[in-house]
Design a protein around this motif. Structure first.
Motif, PDB file in Angstrom:
ATOM      1  N   GLN A   1       1.624  -1.230  -0.306  1.00 46.57           N
ATOM      2  CA  GLN A   1       0.440  -0.194  -0.380  1.00 46.57           C
ATOM      3  C   GLN A   1       0.728   1.282   0.040  1.00 46.57           C
ATOM      4  OE1 GLN A   1      -3.557  -0.051  -0.500  1.00 46.57           O
ATOM      5  NE2 GLN A   1      -3.005   2.329  -0.413  1.00 46.57           N
ATOM      6  N   PHE A   2       2.076   1.341   0.022  1.00 49.40           N
ATOM      7  CA  PHE A   2       3.093   2.545   0.889  1.00 49.40           C
ATOM      8  C   PHE A   2       3.401   2.598  -0.943  1.00 49.40           C
ATOM      9  CE2 PHE A   2       3.666   0.863   5.017  1.00 49.40           C
ATOM     10  CZ  PHE A   2       2.801   1.844   5.422  1.00 49.40           C
ATOM     11  N   LEU A   3       3.873   1.297  -1.715  1.00 47.99           N
ATOM     12  CA  LEU A   3       4.032   1.495  -2.480  1.00 47.99           C
ATOM     13  C   LEU A   3       2.977   2.563  -3.925  1.00 47.99           C
ATOM     14  CD1 LEU A   3       6.805   1.315  -5.185  1.00 47.99           C
ATOM     15  CD2 LEU A   3       5.296  -0.752  -5.451  1.00 47.99           C
ATOM     16  N   ILE A   4       1.985   1.855  -3.765  1.00 50.90           N
ATOM     17  CA  ILE A   4       0.859   2.187  -4.729  1.00 50.90           C
ATOM     18  C   ILE A   4       0.296   3.747  -4.230  1.00 50.90           C
ATOM     19  CG2 ILE A   4      -1.025   1.836  -4.703  1.00 50.90           C
ATOM     20  CD1 ILE A   4      -1.309  -0.822  -4.012  1.00 50.90           C
ATOM     21  N   GLN A   5       0.149   3.794  -2.885  1.00 42.49           N
ATOM     22  CA  GLN A   5      -0.005   4.806  -2.327  1.00 42.49           C
ATOM     23  C   GLN A   5       1.342   6.473  -3.102  1.00 42.49           C
ATOM     24  OE1 GLN A   5      -2.995   6.115  -1.143  1.00 42.49           O
ATOM     25  NE2 GLN A   5      -2.221   8.079  -1.495  1.00 42.49           N
ATOM     26  N   ASN A   6       2.245   5.855  -3.309  1.00 45.63           N
ATOM     27  CA  ASN A   6       3.955   6.871  -3.479  1.00 45.63           C
ATOM     28  C   ASN A   6       3.471   6.912  -5.301  1.00 45.63           C
ATOM     29  OD1 ASN A   6       6.032   8.140  -3.414  1.00 45.63           O
ATOM     30  ND2 ASN A   6       7.079   6.727  -3.455  1.00 45.63           N
ATOM     31  N   MET A   7       3.273   6.135  -5.577  1.00 43.87           N
ATOM     32  CA  MET A   7       3.163   6.066  -6.821  1.00 43.87           C
ATOM     33  C   MET A   7       1.532   7.305  -7.371  1.00 43.87           C
ATOM     34  SD  MET A   7       4.003   2.423  -8.550  1.00 43.87           S
ATOM     35  CE  MET A   7       3.926   2.706 -10.039  1.00 43.87           C
ATOM     36  N   GLU A   8       0.451   7.323  -6.701  1.00 45.32           N
ATOM     37  CA  GLU A   8      -0.238   7.857  -7.124  1.00 45.32           C
ATOM     38  C   GLU A   8       0.098   9.325  -6.890  1.00 45.32           C
ATOM     39  OE1 GLU A   8      -4.681   8.135  -4.820  1.00 45.32           O
ATOM     40  OE2 GLU A   8      -4.414   6.314  -5.507  1.00 45.32           O
ATOM     41  N   ASN A   9       0.180   9.556  -5.451  1.00 39.44           N
ATOM     42  CA  ASN A   9       1.221  10.280  -5.002  1.00 39.44           C
ATOM     43  C   ASN A   9       1.993  11.619  -6.449  1.00 39.44           C
ATOM     44  OD1 ASN A   9      -1.269  10.686  -3.146  1.00 39.44           O
ATOM     45  ND2 ASN A   9       1.099  10.741  -1.184  1.00 39.44           N
ATOM     46  N   THR A  10       2.862  11.083  -6.868  1.00 37.20           N
ATOM     47  CA  THR A  10       3.542  10.812  -8.380  1.00 37.20           C
ATOM     48  C   THR A  10       2.964  11.594  -9.465  1.00 37.20           C
ATOM     49  OG1 THR A  10       5.501   9.822  -6.611  1.00 37.20           O
ATOM     50  CG2 THR A  10       6.091  10.195  -9.261  1.00 37.20           C
ATOM     51  N   LEU A  11       2.218  10.738  -9.183  1.00 36.32           N
ATOM     52  CA  LEU A  11       1.461  10.635 -10.616  1.00 36.32           C
ATOM     53  C   LEU A  11       0.137  12.054 -10.171  1.00 36.32           C
ATOM     54  CD1 LEU A  11       0.643   9.765 -13.480  1.00 36.32           C
ATOM     55  CD2 LEU A  11      -1.278   8.241 -12.478  1.00 36.32           C
ATOM     56  N   ILE A  12      -0.406  12.284  -9.475  1.00 43.98           N
ATOM     57  CA  ILE A  12      -0.955  13.309  -9.114  1.00 43.98           C
ATOM     58  C   ILE A  12       0.007  14.385  -9.759  1.00 43.98           C
ATOM     59  CG2 ILE A  12      -2.220  14.610  -7.466  1.00 43.98           C
ATOM     60  CD1 ILE A  12      -3.353  11.498  -6.579  1.00 43.98           C
ATOM     61  N   SER A  13       1.363  14.285  -8.850  1.00 41.18           N
ATOM     62  CA  SER A  13       1.258  15.256  -8.971  1.00 41.18           C
ATOM     63  C   SER A  13       2.094  16.014 -10.592  1.00 41.18           C
ATOM     64  CB  SER A  13       2.697  15.678  -8.041  1.00 41.18           C
ATOM     65  OG  SER A  13       2.610  15.823  -6.821  1.00 41.18           O
ATOM     66  N   LEU A  14       2.744  14.736 -11.264  1.00 44.23           N
ATOM     67  CA  LEU A  14       2.847  15.161 -12.575  1.00 44.23           C
ATOM     68  C   LEU A  14       1.716  15.420 -13.680  1.00 44.23           C
ATOM     69  CD1 LEU A  14       5.114  11.385 -13.306  1.00 44.23           C
ATOM     70  CD2 LEU A  14       6.233  14.106 -13.259  1.00 44.23           C
ATOM     71  N   ILE A  15       0.624  15.319 -12.980  1.00 42.44           N
ATOM     72  CA  ILE A  15      -1.034  15.743 -13.758  1.00 42.44           C
ATOM     73  C   ILE A  15      -0.921  17.271 -13.679  1.00 42.44           C
ATOM     74  CG2 ILE A  15      -3.098  15.391 -14.190  1.00 42.44           C
ATOM     75  CD1 ILE A  15      -3.012  12.598 -13.390  1.00 42.44           C
ATOM     76  N   ASN A  16      -0.371  17.605 -12.234  1.00 38.64           N
ATOM     77  CA  ASN A  16      -0.445  18.439 -12.431  1.00 38.64           C
ATOM     78  C   ASN A  16       0.242  19.782 -12.277  1.00 38.64           C
ATOM     79  OD1 ASN A  16      -3.265  17.982 -10.118  1.00 38.64           O
ATOM     80  ND2 ASN A  16      -2.370  18.102  -8.297  1.00 38.64           N
ATOM     81  N   ASP A  17       1.704  19.217 -11.805  1.00 36.92           N
ATOM     82  CA  ASP A  17       2.836  19.953 -12.865  1.00 36.92           C
ATOM     83  C   ASP A  17       2.451  20.070 -14.680  1.00 36.92           C
ATOM     84  OD1 ASP A  17       3.467  20.090  -9.969  1.00 36.92           O
ATOM     85  OD2 ASP A  17       4.889  19.005 -10.489  1.00 36.92           O
ATOM     86  N   GLY A  18       1.800  19.050 -15.089  1.00 39.07           N
ATOM     87  CA  GLY A  18       1.979  19.684 -16.815  1.00 39.07           C
ATOM     88  C   GLY A  18       2.654  18.868 -17.295  1.00 39.07           C
ATOM     89  N   LEU A  19       3.482  17.084 -16.675  1.00 36.90           N
ATOM     90  CA  LEU A  19       4.017  16.838 -17.351  1.00 36.90           C
ATOM     91  C   LEU A  19       3.294  15.186 -17.663  1.00 36.90           C
ATOM     92  CD1 LEU A  19       6.652  16.779 -14.897  1.00 36.90           C
ATOM     93  CD2 LEU A  19       6.886  18.249 -17.133  1.00 36.90           C
ATOM     94  N   VAL A  20       2.159  15.722 -17.227  1.00 36.65           N
ATOM     95  CA  VAL A  20       1.647  14.022 -17.877  1.00 36.65           C
ATOM     96  C   VAL A  20      -0.054  14.803 -17.689  1.00 36.65           C
ATOM     97  CG1 VAL A  20       0.373  11.683 -17.414  1.00 36.65           C
ATOM     98  CG2 VAL A  20       2.619  12.467 -16.964  1.00 36.65           C
ATOM     99  N   SER A  21      -0.547  13.863 -19.342  1.00 33.20           N
ATOM    100  CA  SER A  21      -1.545  14.115 -19.659  1.00 33.20           C
ATOM    101  C   SER A  21      -3.011  13.171 -18.748  1.00 33.20           C
ATOM    102  CB  SER A  21      -2.175  14.382 -20.795  1.00 33.20           C
ATOM    103  OG  SER A  21      -3.514  15.173 -21.067  1.00 33.20           O
ATOM    104  N   GLY A  22      -3.568  13.885 -17.742  1.00 25.86           N
ATOM    105  CA  GLY A  22      -4.527  13.001 -17.435  1.00 25.86           C
ATOM    106  C   GLY A  22      -5.605  13.604 -17.016  1.00 25.86           C
ATOM    107  N   ILE A  23      -6.482  12.687 -16.376  1.00 23.50           N
ATOM    108  CA  ILE A  23      -7.284  12.989 -15.584  1.00 23.50           C
ATOM    109  C   ILE A  23      -7.758  12.876 -14.337  1.00 23.50           C
ATOM    110  CG2 ILE A  23     -10.303  13.017 -15.462  1.00 23.50           C
ATOM    111  CD1 ILE A  23     -10.204  13.565 -18.167  1.00 23.50           C
ATOM    112  N   ILE A  24      -8.075  13.402 -13.473  1.00 19.20           N
ATOM    113  CA  ILE A  24      -7.722  12.868 -11.626  1.00 19.20           C
ATOM    114  C   ILE A  24      -9.428  12.703 -11.481  1.00 19.20           C
ATOM    115  CG2 ILE A  24      -6.962  13.156  -9.364  1.00 19.20           C
ATOM    116  CD1 ILE A  24      -4.887  14.927 -10.736  1.00 19.20           C
ATOM    117  N   SER A  25      -9.927  12.240 -10.821  1.00 20.89           N
ATOM    118  CA  SER A  25     -11.653  11.522 -10.498  1.00 20.89           C
ATOM    119  C   SER A  25     -11.473  11.460  -9.274  1.00 20.89           C
ATOM    120  CB  SER A  25     -11.875  11.223 -11.477  1.00 20.89           C
ATOM    121  OG  SER A  25     -12.231  11.695 -12.812  1.00 20.89           O
ATOM    122  N   PRO A  26     -11.452  12.267  -7.540  1.00 21.17           N
ATOM    123  CA  PRO A  26     -11.372  11.482  -7.022  1.00 21.17           C
ATOM    124  C   PRO A  26     -13.228  10.722  -6.541  1.00 21.17           C
ATOM    125  CG  PRO A  26     -11.205  13.792  -6.823  1.00 21.17           C
ATOM    126  CD  PRO A  26     -11.200  13.241  -8.284  1.00 21.17           C
TER     127      PRO A  26
END
Length: 123
Positions: free
Chosen positions: A41-66
């Motif tokens: 779960q720690f790895l999954i959460q770390n990867m999710e946080n990294t991905l969300i940051s990448l999307i928010n920083d404009g490096l990855v194109s994606g849609i976040i749906s909480p």
């Protein structure tokens, strides 16, 4: 984690976060973590946080749906800026420059700090 995520999106083009998790499992560091006694779960959460940051920083194109209990993340690939960052991350000189920059400044390495450091080196 930053480089692994960008490389996987670039090479495998996953359509969502679950595909990204599956595609990242060929990296040795991920294999080692899964084989360890640490909860996945720690790895999954770390990867999710990294991905969300990448999307928010404009490096990855994606849609976040909480949603109530989970966050769904759909991916559309790397942005042009994301491709440039990945190219720079893959260069050995840049990796060492970034490590030295964080070491000398005393800043904690985070996705936001890494984005800023790379932006200074690229532009």
């Amino acid at each position: 984690m930053y480089k692994i995520t960008l490389e996987t999106i670039s090479e495998q083009n996953p359509k969502d976060f679950q595909e990204l998790l599956d595609d990242c499992q060929h990296y040795q560091i991920i294999k080692d973590y899964i084989a360890s006694d640490e909860p996945n779960q720690f790895l999954i959460q770390n990867m999710e946080n990294t991905l969300i940051s990448l999307i928010n920083d404009g490096l990855v194109s994606g849609i976040i749906s909480p949603l109530k209990y989970v966050t769904l993340i759909k991916l559309n690939g790397l942005t042009i800026l994301g491709c440039q960052y990945l190219k720079k991350l893959q260069e050995q000189d840049i990796q060492q420059q970034i490590k030295n920059s964080f070491k000398n400044s005393g800043h904690i390495m985070s996705t936001k700090a890494l984005t800023q450091a790379l932006a200074e080196l690229i532009f």
